[in-house]
Scaffold this motif. Structure first.
Motif, PDB file in Angstrom:
ATOM      1  N   TYR A   1      68.137  35.321  20.090  1.00  0.00           N
ATOM      2  CA  TYR A   1      66.931  35.862  20.787  1.00  0.00           C
ATOM      3  C   TYR A   1      65.786  34.536  20.580  1.00  0.00           C
ATOM      4  O   TYR A   1      65.812  33.556  19.948  1.00  0.00           O
ATOM      5  CB  TYR A   1      66.254  37.176  20.346  1.00  0.00           C
TER       6      TYR A   1
ATOM      7  N   THR B   1      62.009  38.096  22.514  1.00  0.00           N
ATOM      8  CA  THR B   1      62.529  38.375  23.850  1.00  0.00           C
ATOM      9  C   THR B   1      64.101  37.609  24.245  1.00  0.00           C
ATOM     10  O   THR B   1      64.508  36.982  23.180  1.00  0.00           O
ATOM     11  CB  THR B   1      61.616  37.957  24.984  1.00  0.00           C
ATOM     12  N   ASP B   2      64.628  37.896  25.269  1.00  0.00           N
ATOM     13  CA  ASP B   2      65.840  37.357  25.591  1.00  0.00           C
ATOM     14  C   ASP B   2      67.089  37.629  24.495  1.00  0.00           C
ATOM     15  O   ASP B   2      67.609  36.847  24.131  1.00  0.00           O
ATOM     16  CB  ASP B   2      65.792  35.888  25.936  1.00  0.00           C
TER      17      ASP B   2
ATOM     18  N   THR C   1      61.974  43.069  25.057  1.00  0.00           N
ATOM     19  CA  THR C   1      60.780  42.305  24.567  1.00  0.00           C
ATOM     20  C   THR C   1      59.869  43.134  23.433  1.00  0.00           C
ATOM     21  O   THR C   1      59.893  44.333  23.746  1.00  0.00           O
ATOM     22  CB  THR C   1      59.742  41.802  25.586  1.00  0.00           C
TER      23      THR C   1
ATOM     24  N   THR D   1      56.042  33.592  29.704  1.00  0.00           N
ATOM     25  CA  THR D   1      56.958  34.789  29.655  1.00  0.00           C
ATOM     26  C   THR D   1      56.092  36.169  30.297  1.00  0.00           C
ATOM     27  O   THR D   1      54.952  35.760  29.948  1.00  0.00           O
ATOM     28  CB  THR D   1      57.701  35.155  28.315  1.00  0.00           C
TER      29      THR D   1
ATOM     30  N   ILE E   1      56.040  36.799  20.197  1.00  0.00           N
ATOM     31  CA  ILE E   1      57.216  37.544  20.886  1.00  0.00           C
ATOM     32  C   ILE E   1      58.484  37.417  20.636  1.00  0.00           C
ATOM     33  O   ILE E   1      58.883  36.302  20.410  1.00  0.00           O
ATOM     34  CB  ILE E   1      56.760  36.977  22.528  1.00  0.00           C
TER      35      ILE E   1
ATOM     36  N   ILE F   1      55.432  39.862  29.548  1.00  0.00           N
ATOM     37  CA  ILE F   1      55.796  41.222  28.889  1.00  0.00           C
ATOM     38  C   ILE F   1      55.622  42.301  30.073  1.00  0.00           C
ATOM     39  O   ILE F   1      54.915  42.550  30.600  1.00  0.00           O
ATOM     40  CB  ILE F   1      54.583  41.592  27.812  1.00  0.00           C
TER      41      ILE F   1
END
Length: 152
Positions: free
Chosen positions: A68, A58-59, A128, A89, A56, A91
């Motif tokens: 990220y 994300t952020d 994401t 986290t 993954i 999704i």
């Protein structure tokens, strides 16, 4: 590439903060996957839905050019019990463009697929994105991995 709507789901795993510049992503993510596999992290994740692994991203701080969070983990029924040293986290539900990487995922298959994604004209959300390593990825030298990229 196809675009599909996905519902929320949760993942617990381990993470690293990285960026695309200066080959950080390659070193950081390889180390993250190695740690996940060598330390048997999957076996320590509570409430797993199945054995599928997720990579993954994300952020995102600034789209493709900033830092990220990369996470390697498993889908879980809830985030109520996150072991020490791990992260959880969600999704988020939304639209995702689906790509398929085929070949040796320990070498060129994943980087080649992402290179095509980075060059595409997708209207990305930079919320994401994720890779799905299911039964088709049991043989990493001859695998098929779905890549979902969040889009507007």
């Amino acid at each position: 590439m196809t675009t599909t709507k996905l519902n929320d789901f949760h993942v617990i795993g381990i993470s690293v903060r990285t960026r695309n510049e200066d080959q950080h992503i390659t070193k950081d993510i390889q180390k993250l996957w190695n740690t996940f596999m060598e330390q048997g992290v999957s076996d320590k994740i509570p409430n797993k839905s199945n054995e599928t692994l997720y990579g993954i991203y994300t952020d995102y701080e600034n789209g493709a050019s900033g830092y990220y969070k990369a996470i390697v983990g498993c889908k879980v029924d809830s985030l109520e019990s996150i072991p020490e040293g791990m992260v959880g986290t969600t999704i988020k539900n939304g639209s995702y463009s689906k790509f398929v990487a085929k070949g040796d995922v320990t070498q060129e298959a994943i980087p080649d697929a992402w290179a095509k994604i980075w060059r595409s004209d997708l209207n990305r959300t930079y919320a994401t994105d994720f890779e799905v390593y299911d039964d088709r990825a049991i043989d990493p030298k001859n695998a098929e991995v779905d890549i979902f990229v969040g889009v507007q």
